[in-house]
Design an enzyme around this catalytic site. Structure first.
Site, short mmCIF file in Angstrom:
data_model
loop_
_atom_site.label_atom_id
_atom_site.label_comp_id
_atom_site.label_asym_id
_atom_site.label_seq_id
_atom_site.Cartn_x
_atom_site.Cartn_y
_atom_site.Cartn_z
N ARG A 1 34.32 61.76 46.76
CA ARG A 1 33.44 60.57 46.86
C ARG A 1 32.72 60.28 45.55
NH1 ARG A 1 32.02 62.88 51.89
NH2 ARG A 1 33.24 61.91 53.55
N LYS B 1 34.65 48.25 36.35
CA LYS B 1 35.76 47.89 37.23
C LYS B 1 36.86 48.94 37.06
CE LYS B 1 35.46 42.86 37.67
NZ LYS B 1 36.13 41.58 37.37
N GLU C 1 40.72 39.12 24.25
CA GLU C 1 39.46 39.33 24.99
C GLU C 1 38.26 39.09 24.07
OE1 GLU C 1 39.52 39.63 28.17
OE2 GLU C 1 41.32 40.74 28.78
N LYS D 1 29.32 41.89 26.81
CA LYS D 1 29.74 42.33 28.15
C LYS D 1 28.58 43.01 28.87
CE LYS D 1 33.20 44.04 31.11
NZ LYS D 1 34.58 44.38 31.37
N GLU E 1 29.99 41.06 40.32
CA GLU E 1 30.63 39.74 40.32
C GLU E 1 30.28 38.87 41.52
OE1 GLU E 1 34.49 39.89 38.34
OE2 GLU E 1 35.12 38.20 39.58
N ARG F 1 29.19 37.14 36.47
CA ARG F 1 30.25 37.99 35.90
C ARG F 1 31.61 37.29 35.91
NH1 ARG F 1 31.15 44.51 36.29
NH2 ARG F 1 33.10 44.51 35.12
N ASN G 1 36.14 36.15 33.38
CA ASN G 1 37.53 35.85 33.75
C ASN G 1 38.04 34.56 33.11
OD1 ASN G 1 37.63 38.12 35.42
ND2 ASN G 1 36.67 36.99 37.10
N HIS H 1 41.73 34.02 32.49
CA HIS H 1 42.47 35.02 33.26
C HIS H 1 43.22 34.43 34.45
CE1 HIS H 1 40.34 37.72 30.68
NE2 HIS H 1 40.88 38.79 31.24
N HIS I 1 46.78 35.58 34.49
CA HIS I 1 47.34 36.41 35.57
C HIS I 1 48.59 35.77 36.15
CE1 HIS I 1 43.29 38.62 36.39
NE2 HIS I 1 44.01 39.23 35.46
N HIS J 1 48.85 42.18 28.76
CA HIS J 1 47.73 41.51 29.43
C HIS J 1 47.02 40.57 28.44
CE1 HIS J 1 44.26 40.93 32.04
NE2 HIS J 1 43.47 41.33 31.06
P1 NAD Z 1 47.53 50.22 27.63
O1 NAD Z 1 46.53 51.10 28.25
O2 NAD Z 1 48.86 50.11 28.29
O3 NAD Z 1 47.72 50.63 26.10
C1 NAD Z 1 48.64 49.92 25.30
C2 NAD Z 1 49.58 50.85 24.55
O4 NAD Z 1 48.88 51.41 23.44
C3 NAD Z 1 50.09 52.02 25.35
O5 NAD Z 1 51.44 52.24 25.06
C4 NAD Z 1 49.24 53.20 24.87
O6 NAD Z 1 49.90 54.44 24.99
C5 NAD Z 1 49.07 52.83 23.42
N1 NAD Z 1 47.87 53.38 22.77
C6 NAD Z 1 46.64 53.49 23.28
N2 NAD Z 1 45.78 53.87 22.33
C7 NAD Z 1 46.49 54.03 21.20
C8 NAD Z 1 46.15 54.38 19.86
N3 NAD Z 1 44.88 54.59 19.50
N4 NAD Z 1 47.14 54.47 18.94
C9 NAD Z 1 48.44 54.18 19.30
N5 NAD Z 1 48.81 53.80 20.53
C10 NAD Z 1 47.84 53.73 21.47
O7 NAD Z 1 46.99 48.71 27.52
P2 NAD Z 1 45.53 48.09 27.33
O8 NAD Z 1 45.75 46.76 26.76
O9 NAD Z 1 44.60 49.02 26.67
O10 NAD Z 1 45.00 47.93 28.83
C11 NAD Z 1 45.62 47.06 29.74
C12 NAD Z 1 45.14 47.42 31.13
O11 NAD Z 1 43.72 47.24 31.18
C13 NAD Z 1 45.73 46.57 32.22
O12 NAD Z 1 46.10 47.41 33.30
C14 NAD Z 1 44.56 45.67 32.65
O13 NAD Z 1 44.63 45.29 34.00
C15 NAD Z 1 43.38 46.58 32.40
N6 NAD Z 1 42.10 45.88 32.19
C16 NAD Z 1 41.04 46.33 32.90
C17 NAD Z 1 39.81 45.72 32.72
C18 NAD Z 1 38.60 46.25 33.45
O14 NAD Z 1 37.54 45.63 33.41
N7 NAD Z 1 38.72 47.39 34.11
C19 NAD Z 1 39.66 44.66 31.81
C20 NAD Z 1 40.78 44.24 31.09
C21 NAD Z 1 42.01 44.86 31.29
N1 GLY Z 2 37.32 42.20 32.64
C1 GLY Z 2 36.50 41.41 33.53
C2 GLY Z 2 35.33 42.13 34.05
O1 GLY Z 2 35.07 43.26 33.68
O2 GLY Z 2 34.63 41.61 34.87
#
Ligand code: NAD
Ligand code: GLY
Length: 373
Positions: free
Chosen positions: A121, A143, A185, A227, A237, A241, A245, A248, A252, A265
């Site tokens: 939990r 999130k 972003e 942020k 949200e 918040r 988006n 997005h 999306h 993304h």
């Molecule tokens: P990712 O985590 O897939 O990373 C992209 C690539 O970069 C991967 O192949 C990874 O192994 C590589 N990598 C990471 N750090 C590295 C470094 N320092 N040097 C070399 N390679 C490196 O992609 P991302 O763009 O970081 O994240 C996308 C994800 O984030 C999606 O699932 C999206 O839905 C999520 N997201 C979440 C939120 C949130 O608020 N939680 C917001 C935006 C996006």
């Molecule tokens: N990435 C959108 C949020 O964190 O609300």
């Protein structure tokens, strides 16, 4: 090093920002009331590059470390991966005081955060984001989620980390495509919150794409500050918040209709920023000159800005009904009124969006035709 604080009462936390600070992780954690048994979750790419620094820093500060690996890619952000991490947490004796540390991009951060939020939990969670996108967006704000075969981020909760460490020197090894994706972003923050930041970005795109340390440090700090401001006002949200988006809803749709394979993304968000700006302009909310500035900055950041030709306007609009902002079939969009300010527009009529998408497509085809003569 500079600390940016996210003020959320009992759930407040610091974001440590700077260059070359990863080796201080263990030291920064000393102020946290957490146990000495730590689970670091990463992927093979990031493990190879940075896990040793993390392990040494934690060992020096007296922590006992287990490292868990998940596959590299969006397809591993699943309940199955979470299950294998629960097994590892159980086997390595993680208790309610034991921190889970996410070392990686948004995929690692979202999955590890979901595991931290749900195992026993909830156990303490620490984010060490290693992509630009994760440093400016996904590691801050709480999130966390995994995907469901029917949709992205469908299974998740709000769960704030206890600490975020964003070391911009880790971005030097990032593939250029991933750096550009993070910039989508960043541009978003300029449009939704600060014209001054947007103007600064217009002048610094070259330095950012060249991974210049001071420029990246400013981008990460300014983005995290924006942020944090938004999340402090509306953690879960209920209202404000939703402005995060911006871009997005179209983004999306493009991601979903291309099977999450063609675009990252961030690239899909780049398209979304432009199309939402055009929609705002067509509805008379946004001046043409501001729309052009948004289009130009997205282009200069090396991001795509057009919806791929094989996706029809009807396909795109069809996706909106599964968007998390669409409640009771009411289409909601975040649209800029000027650079630095967006509004949440509810009950937008479907035909207005279809008209815009058809008009843009017609314009592009016309431009292509002209190019042939
Ligand atoms: P990712 O985590 O897939 O990373 C992209 C690539 O970069 C991967 O192949 C990874 O192994 C590589 N990598 C990471 N750090 C590295 C470094 N320092 N040097 C070399 N390679 C490196 O992609 P991302 O763009 O970081 O994240 C996308 C994800 O984030 C999606 O699932 C999206 O839905 C999520 N997201 C979440 C939120 C949130 O608020 N939680 C917001 C935006 C996006
Ligand atoms: N990435 C959108 C949020 O964190 O609300």
């Amino acid at each position: 090093m500079e600390i940016i604080k996210v003020n959320l009462g009992a759930r407040s936390y610091p974001i440590y920002t700077g260059a070359g600070i990863l080796q201080n992780l263990g030291g920064y954690m000393r102020d946290l009331p957490v146990g000495k048994n730590v689970l670091v979750i990463t992927n093979p790419t990031v493990r190879h590059l940075y896990c040793r620094i993390v392990e040494e820093s934690l060992a020096e500060a007296g922590y006992c470390v287990t490292v868990g690996e998940i596959g590299d890619g969006e397809e591993f952000k699943t309940l199955n991966t979470a299950k294998s991490l629960y097994d590892l947490a159980f086997d390595s004796g993680i208790d309610r005081s034991s921190p889970v540390i996410a070392l990686g991009g948004g995929v690692v951060g979202d999955t590890a955060g979901f595991v931290a939020a749900t195992y026993l939990r909830g156990v303490p969670f620490i984010q060490v984001p290693t992509t630009l996108l994760a440093q400016v967006d996904s590691s801050v704000g709480g999130k966390v989620a995994v995907n469901h075969p029917r949709g992205k981020n469908i299974i998740g909760v709000f769960y704030q980390p206890r600490l975020v460490l964003a070391d911009v020197s880790l971005l030097k090894t990032l593939p250029p495509r991933e750096l550009r994706s993070g910039l989508a972003e960043v541009i978003k923050y300029g449009v939704i919150w600060s014209e001054e930041f947007f103007t600064w970005l217009e002048g610094k795109t070259g330095l950012l794409l060249a991974c210049e340390t001071d420029a990246l440090t400013r981008v990460v700090r300014e983005s995290c500050r924006i942020k944090a401001n938004v999340v402090e006002e509306d953690e879960t949200e209920g209202g404000l918040r939703a402005i995060l988006n911006y871009g997005h809803t179209f983004g999306h749709a493009v991601e979903a209709l291309t099977g999450y394979k063609k675009y990252t993304h961030g690239e899909a968000v780049g398209i979304g920023l432009v199309v939402a700006a055009r929609l705002a302009e067509s509805l008379g909310f946004l001046a043409a000159a501001d729309c052009t500035r948004i289009e130009s900055l997205v282009s200069r950041a090396g991001l795509p800005r057009e919806i791929p030709e094989n996706l029809t306007p009807k396909d795109i609009v069809g996706c909106f009904y599964h968007d998390k902002k669409t409640v009771g079939g009411r289409l909601t969009f975040i649209l800029p009124g000027r650079i630095g300010k967006v509004d949440i527009i509810r009950d937008l009529e479907e035909h207005l969006i279809l008209d815009l998408l058809r008009k843009t497509r017609g314009q592009l085809e016309e431009d292509k035709g002209m190019g042939q003569f």
